[in-house]
Design a protein around this motif. Structure first.
Motif, mmCIF file in Angstrom:
data_model
loop_
_atom_site.group_PDB
_atom_site.id
_atom_site.type_symbol
_atom_site.label_atom_id
_atom_site.label_comp_id
_atom_site.label_asym_id
_atom_site.label_seq_id
_atom_site.Cartn_x
_atom_site.Cartn_y
_atom_site.Cartn_z
ATOM 1 N N GLU A 6 0.941 -1.499 0.147
ATOM 2 C CA GLU A 6 0.325 -0.153 0.326
ATOM 3 C C GLU A 6 0.405 1.473 -0.068
ATOM 4 O O GLU A 6 0.259 1.955 -0.808
ATOM 5 C CB GLU A 6 -0.696 0.305 1.167
ATOM 6 C CG GLU A 6 -2.420 -0.288 1.175
ATOM 7 C CD GLU A 6 -2.617 -0.624 2.614
ATOM 8 O OE1 GLU A 6 -3.005 -0.300 3.336
ATOM 9 O OE2 GLU A 6 -4.034 -2.087 1.910
ATOM 10 N N THR A 7 2.432 1.210 0.700
ATOM 11 C CA THR A 7 2.968 2.170 0.669
ATOM 12 C C THR A 7 3.698 2.454 -0.932
ATOM 13 O O THR A 7 3.947 3.813 -1.170
ATOM 14 C CB THR A 7 4.213 2.343 2.200
ATOM 15 O OG1 THR A 7 3.971 1.854 3.423
ATOM 16 C CG2 THR A 7 4.685 3.601 2.090
ATOM 17 N N ASP B 52 14.639 0.155 1.063
ATOM 18 C CA ASP B 52 15.309 0.272 3.032
ATOM 19 C C ASP B 52 15.014 -0.753 3.796
ATOM 20 O O ASP B 52 15.573 -1.921 5.108
ATOM 21 C CB ASP B 52 15.940 0.837 3.946
ATOM 22 C CG ASP B 52 16.700 1.586 2.767
ATOM 23 O OD1 ASP B 52 17.657 1.181 2.485
ATOM 24 O OD2 ASP B 52 17.543 2.372 3.330
ATOM 25 N N VAL B 53 13.685 -0.001 4.246
ATOM 26 C CA VAL B 53 12.465 -0.923 5.384
ATOM 27 C C VAL B 53 12.696 -1.894 4.740
ATOM 28 O O VAL B 53 11.952 -3.290 5.747
ATOM 29 C CB VAL B 53 11.332 0.213 5.063
ATOM 30 C CG1 VAL B 53 9.938 0.004 4.114
ATOM 31 C CG2 VAL B 53 10.756 -0.639 6.696
ATOM 32 N N MET C 8 12.426 -6.292 12.994
ATOM 33 C CA MET C 8 11.800 -6.089 12.916
ATOM 34 C C MET C 8 10.248 -5.318 13.311
ATOM 35 O O MET C 8 9.733 -4.984 12.250
ATOM 36 C CB MET C 8 10.857 -7.364 12.661
ATOM 37 C CG MET C 8 10.949 -8.859 12.185
ATOM 38 S SD MET C 8 10.671 -10.694 12.592
ATOM 39 C CE MET C 8 8.630 -10.826 11.401
ATOM 40 N N ASP C 9 10.468 -4.951 14.294
ATOM 41 C CA ASP C 9 9.551 -4.399 15.050
ATOM 42 C C ASP C 9 10.024 -2.861 14.191
ATOM 43 O O ASP C 9 9.368 -1.597 13.658
ATOM 44 C CB ASP C 9 9.958 -4.057 16.638
ATOM 45 C CG ASP C 9 8.971 -4.985 17.512
ATOM 46 O OD1 ASP C 9 8.050 -5.835 16.531
ATOM 47 O OD2 ASP C 9 9.706 -5.429 18.843
ATOM 48 N N LYS D 254 6.079 2.731 9.105
ATOM 49 C CA LYS D 254 4.621 4.130 9.330
ATOM 50 C C LYS D 254 4.872 5.234 9.197
ATOM 51 O O LYS D 254 4.623 6.104 9.333
ATOM 52 C CB LYS D 254 4.270 3.339 11.244
ATOM 53 C CG LYS D 254 4.057 2.481 11.275
ATOM 54 C CD LYS D 254 3.217 1.743 13.152
ATOM 55 C CE LYS D 254 2.421 0.552 12.791
ATOM 56 N NZ LYS D 254 2.127 0.438 14.478
ATOM 57 N N GLN D 255 6.314 5.380 10.142
ATOM 58 C CA GLN D 255 6.447 6.562 9.867
ATOM 59 C C GLN D 255 7.228 7.625 7.893
ATOM 60 O O GLN D 255 6.576 8.482 7.608
ATOM 61 C CB GLN D 255 8.003 7.225 10.162
ATOM 62 C CG GLN D 255 8.533 8.838 10.658
ATOM 63 C CD GLN D 255 7.936 9.578 11.114
ATOM 64 O OE1 GLN D 255 7.355 9.476 12.180
ATOM 65 N NE2 GLN D 255 7.062 10.766 10.297
#
Length: 377
Positions: free
Chosen positions: A12-13, A78-79, A95-96, A103-104
């Protein structure tokens, strides 16, 4: 983590980024930067300081926008890599971290998406904002000053340059009116949704019986004119009056006839400027604001959409767009978008991005609907 679908959120991002990149057109933006760099390096650029500032400002804004896009693209990669490595090694911390970073990133993309919705003819320009007290006596004058502080604090939060152009102080407290300029890319696009009538409900601090008071103030937002706008104002169409500036400002301001009031005779528009030290500077500033207002008027007449730019702000104060309620409960609510918050002090301290974002989305929908109706007509 088992119930969380990272892949779905990531996709979605990515889709949101692709939509933004397409709307902005990264290749066209890069090409525009090259052209502006050539213009910025031209000999004699600073012979015309106003033009030079416009070129360098546009170049800086375009470079910043392209950098944000490229940074977002890199952060997506990167994420995704971080989460994959954490999943392979069963590293919950990684993972967290990837989830938090995503989210950011998604919030940053929302901010970028809002800019793509500012597609009006003048949205990319700097803005001139005028606040006027309305019905409500001294409470209205105090409310007008509260709104002035709110917008200046909002600009400060974003590191936007502001310049006071005119301030008319009320006798007991607050202001009758104030005009200031916000110099930043898309300042007009953002602030134009703030135009309209604002209403305040509170226990009046000026009423010795502690009664509840309703007061009003009007906010007008116009785009700053540029040299290419060609708004010609013959000298025969204006009347120029000079007077002593009032209020704080120091000996040099208050003891000379440096303040200027220009009346545009064909339309009746009146602009006053007193915050500069010299009459010449105040006249130039007043003429710039008058040109901006005539530009808005011309656009309204051509497009036949009176609310598209400065808004239909009536002296009767009957067309309210936002309510600020401090008693008997705490609530600020935009009556067009439905956006609201109970954090009234934060709002008056300049935390109005939520209202502006909701307003931009609302306006974009209004424009889209109007275009569709026009196409069907």
């Amino acid at each position: 983590m088992a119930d969380y679908d990272f892949t779905q959120d990531l996709n979605e991002t990515k889709a949101k980024f692709d939509m933004i990149a397409k709307a902005i057109d990264m290749d066209a933006l890069a090409s525009s930067i090259k052209d502006l760099e050539v213009e910025a390096s031209a000999p004699g650029l600073w012979d015309d300081q106003e033009h030079a500032q416009q070129v360098t400002s546009k170049l800086s804004a375009a470079q910043s926008q392209l950098k944000r896009l490229k940074d977002a693209q890199r952060r997506i990669d990167d994420v995704e890599t971080l989460y994959e490595l954490g999943s392979e090694e069963d590293d919950k911390d990684s993972m967290d971290e990837a989830v938090n970073n995503l989210k950011q990133l998604d919030q940053d993309l929302v901010d970028m998406e809002v800019q793509t919705l500012m597609d009006g003819e003048y949205d990319a320009r700097s803005a001139v904002v005028t606040i006027r007290s309305g019905a409500g006596g001294v409470d209205a004058a105090d409310f007008a000053q509260m709104l002035l502080r709110m917008y200046l604090r909002w600009a400060e939060r974003h590191n936007f340059k502001t310049k006071m152009m005119d301030t008319s102080y009320a006798e007991e407290a607050g202001i009758k009116s104030a005009t200031f300029q916000v110099d930043a890319p898309y300042a007009y696009g953002r602030l134009s949704v703030e135009g309209g009538t604002h209403r305040l409900v509170r226990i009046s601090p000026f009423d010795n019986q502690g009664r509840r008071q309703t007061s009003f103030a009007a906010v007008e937002v116009i785009p700053l004119v540029e040299s290419t706008d060609h708004i010609d104002i013959p000298d025969s169409d204006i009347r120029v009056d000079t007077f002593q500036a009032s209020g704080p400002g120091g000996q040099g301001v208050n003891t000379t006839y440096s303040a200027v009031r220009i009346t545009h005779l064909p339309t009746g528009l009146v602009v006053s400027m007193q915050d500069e030290r010299s009459q010449i500077q105040n006249r130039a500033a007043a003429m710039a604001v008058l040109q901006s207002r005539l530009l808005v008027l011309r656009h309204e007449e051509e497009a036949k959409k009176k609310k598209e730019l400065a808004g239909d702000i009536k002296a009767s104060w009957g067309d309210q767009m936002r309510s600020y309620v401090l008693h008997p409960y705490q609530m600020v609510k935009d009556l067009r978008t439905g956006y609201e918050t109970s954090q009234t002090q934060a709002v008056f301290d300049g935390d109005i991005d939520g209202f502006i974002e909701a307003g931009i989305r609302w306006r974009h929908d209004q424009r889209k609907q109007a275009a569709e109706e026009a196409a069907q007509a």
